[in-house]
Design an enzyme around this catalytic site. Structure first.
Site, PDB file in Angstrom:
ATOM      1  N   ASP A   1     118.815 -31.659  72.505  1.00  0.00           N
ATOM      2  CA  ASP A   1     117.551 -32.815  71.931  1.00  0.00           C
ATOM      3  C   ASP A   1     116.406 -31.955  72.632  1.00  0.00           C
ATOM      4  OD1 ASP A   1     115.799 -34.702  71.183  1.00  0.00           O
ATOM      5  OD2 ASP A   1     117.130 -36.228  71.677  1.00  0.00           O
TER       6      ASP A   1
HETATM    7  C1  BGC Z   1     114.144 -37.223  69.784  1.00  0.00           C
HETATM    8  C2  BGC Z   1     114.763 -36.619  68.589  1.00  0.00           C
HETATM    9  C3  BGC Z   1     113.593 -35.731  67.903  1.00  0.00           C
HETATM   10  C4  BGC Z   1     113.176 -34.464  68.984  1.00  0.00           C
HETATM   11  C5  BGC Z   1     112.223 -33.605  68.445  1.00  0.00           C
HETATM   12  C6  BGC Z   1     113.258 -36.244  70.611  1.00  0.00           C
HETATM   13  O1  BGC Z   1     112.621 -37.118  71.651  1.00  0.00           O
HETATM   14  O2  BGC Z   1     115.250 -37.778  70.673  1.00  0.00           O
HETATM   15  O3  BGC Z   1     115.389 -37.453  67.621  1.00  0.00           O
HETATM   16  O4  BGC Z   1     114.198 -34.854  66.813  1.00  0.00           O
HETATM   17  O5  BGC Z   1     112.689 -35.310  70.006  1.00  0.00           O
HETATM   18  O6  BGC Z   1     110.951 -34.522  68.172  1.00  0.00           O
END
Ligand code: BGC
Length: 760
Positions: free
Chosen positions: A229
């Protein structure tokens, strides 16, 4: 192209570099070798493609796109094909925009109604979440675009989201928090899996070898790439060794250098680095192969799909006195800001820059319906404004029917933080009460990503849960309210009466050291059912403008064992006068056994369209897993033998069709007996009784109470039941304590004999 050869041409620095992003959304190109970069973009309810001024919080704008219903809504469709069609549409959008991977679906379990990201997640039930996710992945990947199933794993709160440890026991993990990932991985092979921010039992998901390698790859056979993530990496070197291939976005080169140093010092093996590089390059070339700049993206057609799917997701929670559907000739008052400017998506990384949005007011007027409007409240306010209420009351009084468009404002639920309560803004609760008092024929339409309390539920005759229905939500609402579409959504989560009824209430959010999942497997309906607790609306609930009858559940076998599959068939009939879609749900009620288990669990669902008077048989296959629990002693799935009931119907609490099946237990695991083994357990095991039986019986005879001398007072202190219980729970060593007259060596000899025989 031979990826392995290509990796061997990379220098160590290039290899380490390849394992983190080139910018916020791209992998790193290696120009020297002509290795291209690919783009990943958020979703998953639409395409959120940003330029290089990327951010993961939805702050900066992204390209204009189509916003589909959020996962909270699509799950309520209980329709795999809806999830698949949305996936296909997103795949088309990604291809058109040269996006190689869309970051979704998100399948975390709704442990508490308070989780700020519940709107992005499917369900409190892993069976449902896994099936919807797999169909979504199938849809996207059928277009040659990758997905990233997220957030792996046990990421069910936003509080302290980048550091908290989700402390989950193994059985709960296996039965509740992993199966949605497991099913989707086994069935669809998503191109990527995104590890979550949180720690799992103390170890960050981004460096959790058990999760990323042992379970994901070795057990489930995952072949793709694990991406972090955004910003989830703590110890990068540990992560590479654990199976976390690609760090996103990057650490400004810091972690790349750590990888180089660790390989040079021998702390990290070159094989681990090469393996991660191979996975990155496999992904890159897979995406590049499928790039197609000529791919079409018809946004208007996708808007129509968004409207169609949104209508299929809406859940008719209550409809007394047949207030709904509305007559097209009725004078209707639409009340509430959300009629004009609907809340249709959640905040954060999934936020879509919708190319257009239709509210219900606009949609109704475009269809030439007789609708008046009063604002009623402002989404930005908590406090009611007297003039707005008075205006709404006047509109309700002047109309045949009032429809209040209520729900949670953006600030109430979002990625990044959890809710602290489950209430609607006070101004909306007041408005609803005032309107229904002015006009008893009042309908409430809700826009929210997670359950809300409904203190007015007994006064309001009809409630339609629209969830966060995407940019075409208004069109869908008008179709459902006026009966052009017969509602067919069912709740993918329980609506408790109040938040403190939720099983995680006492522990949710946890302490600075972490959050203990102490309710165990009793999540959602698994808890409310076992507690026999009244809820506002149960899991699986959803009404229709027609009626369905479920009968004649028949099973292919009366007894099943290891390797058998049980077929269950149920007949569903539309007994009303309108065509409608029925959601047929199949639950397995666990046999009574010594294992503490939920009362019943969802093990099948289908959605079918039935014309008035039409009947159809729906069949389900139940394999061994449908009866199994995770046995921590053997580290595997195990089935307690006994009689299981199979139940079918239209909600977890309305299961009129039932049949029973005998299920053979899993092979018993060898038990080791010692002096602390109790009589009850020994007596249940014929092999143990063969050897220990004579000793036990002798001890029992010597200790029976009947025929004993003693005062009346002494006699009445020990009932037969009590004596029997004492005997049942007596450990073998009790024979010495209570005068069994069996020498210690004799017991030891028998135990040795018994345990060594089991080994052979
Ligand atoms: C989120 C993800 C997301 C990623 C990219 C993170 O803060 O938890 O779900 O895909 O950011 O934006």
């Amino acid at each position: 192209m031979n990826i392995r050869d290509l990796v061997s041409e990379l220098t160590l620095t290039e290899k380490a570099g390849l394992l983190s992003g080139g910018d916020f959304w791209h992998t790193k190109a290696v120009e020297r070798l002509g290795i291209p970069a690919i783009m990943m973009s958020d979703g998953p309810h639409g395409l959120r493609k940003q330029d290089d001024k990327g951010d993961h919080l939805g702050v900066n704008d992204s390209i204009r796109a189509v916003c589909f219903p959020a996962a909270c809504a699509t799950a309520a469709s209980f329709d795999r094909s809806a999830a698949k069609r949305i996936g296909e549409a997103l795949g088309d959008a990604c291809r058109h925009e040269k996006v190689g991977v869309i970051l979704g679906p998100a399948v975390n379990i709704k442990r508490s109604p308070l989780c700020g990201r519940n709107f992005e997640y499917y369900s409190e039930d892993p069976f449902l979440a896994g099936r919807m996710a797999a169909s979504f992945i199938d849809g996207v990947q059928s277009r040659g675009v990758g997905t990233s199933i997220k957030h792996f794993a046990a990421n069910s709160q936003e509080h302290r989201r980048m550091s908290s440890s989700s402390n989950v026991d193994e059985r709960t993990l296996r039965e509740i928090y992993l199966p949605a990932f497991e099913y989707a991985v086994r069935e669809t092979q998503p191109w990527t899996v995104m590890c979550s921010y949180n720690r799992l039992n103390g170890v960050f998901a981004s460096e959790n070898r058990k999760l990323l390698t042992e379970i994901l790859r070795n057990e489930w056979g995952f072949l793709g790439l694990v991406v972090s993530d955004w910003g989830a990496v703590s110890d990068r070197v540990a992560g590479v060794a654990a199976g976390m291939d690609l760090e996103m976005p990057s650490s400004d080169g810091i972690n790349d250098r750590k990888i180089v140093r660790a390989v040079e010092s021998g702390a990290l093996s070159m094989e681990d680095v090469d393996r991660a590089c191979e996975r990155v390059l496999n992904l890159v070339y897979r995406a590049v192969r499928n790039e197609d700049s000529g791919a079409a993206w018809d946004m208007e057609a996708q808007h129509a799909l968004a409207a169609e799917t949104a209508a299929d997701c809406m859940v008719l929670l209550k409809n007394e006195k047949s207030v709904l559907p509305l007559s097209k000739s009725a004078k209707v008052a639409f009340i509430g800001e959300f009629a004009e400017k609907p809340r249709y998506q959640g905040g954060g990384s999934s936020h879509i820059n919708s190319f257009k949005v239709t509210g219900a007011l606009e949609a109704a007027r475009e269809s030439g319906l007789d609708v008046i409007f009063a604002k009623g409240y402002s989404a930005a306010d908590d406090e009611a404004k007297e003039e707005e209420i008075a205006e709404a009351v006047a509109a309700a009084e002047s109309a045949d029917i009032a429809v209040v468009f209520a729900g949670l404002p953006d600030s109430y639920e979002s990625e990044g933080y959890d809710r602290t309560h489950m209430r609607l803004p006070e101004c909306q609760n007041r408005l609803i009460r005032a309107v229904v008092r002015a006009n008893p024929a009042t309908v409430v339409v809700l826009h929210n990503g997670s359950p809300v309390e409904m203190p007015w539920i007994d006064e309001v005759p009809a409630v339609l849960e629209a969830y966060l229905g995407g940019q075409a939500v208004g069109e869908a609402e008008v179709r459902v309210l006026y009966g052009d579409v017969n509602p067919s959504g069912h709740l993918a989560e329980t609506f408790p009466k109040k938040v403190s009824d939720n099983p995680s209430w006492l522990f949710y959010g946890g302490e600075p050291s972490g959050t203990d999942y102490r309710e165990g497997v009793f999540v959602g309906y698994r808890y409310y059912d076992k507690k026999e607790m009244d809820v506002l609306f149960p899991f699986g609930h959803g009404l229709s403008y027609t009626e369905f009858r479920f009968d004649g559940l028949s099973l292919s076998e009366s007894r099943v064992g290891e390797g058998d599959t049980l077929e269950a068939a149920v007949t569903v009939t539309n007994t009303g006068s309108r065509a409608g879609k029925a959601v047929v749900q199949l639950y397995v009620e666990n046999a009574s056994s010594e294992i503490i288990r939920p009362l019943r669990e969802l093990k099948g669902f289908e959605k079918i369209l039935l014309q008035p008077g039409e009947s159809r048989e729906v069949t389900f296959s139940l394999d061994r897993r449908a009866f199994a629990y995770w046995d921590t002693e053997t580290g595997g799935w195990s089935v307690p033998g006994g009689t299981y009931r199979i139940l079918a119907g239209g909600s977890s609490r309305d299961l009129p069709a039932a049949a029973s099946v005998g299920v053979e237990p899993s092979a018993a695991r060898p038990v080791k007996y010692d002096i602390n083994s109790i009589f009850m357990d020994i007596m249940k095991d014929p092999r143990a009784m063969e050897i220990l039986g004579p000793v036990l019986r002798r001890h029992e005879e010597d200790n029976t109470i009947s025929g004993r001398e003693g005062s009346e007072a002494a006699q009445s202190a020990v009932s037969e039941d009590m004596a029997e219980a004492m005997m049942r729970y007596m450990p073998l060593r009790g024979i010495f304590s209570f005068g069994g007259g069996v020498p210690e060596e004799e017991i030891e000899r028998l135990l040795l004999l018994l345990n060594s025989r089991d080994e052979n």
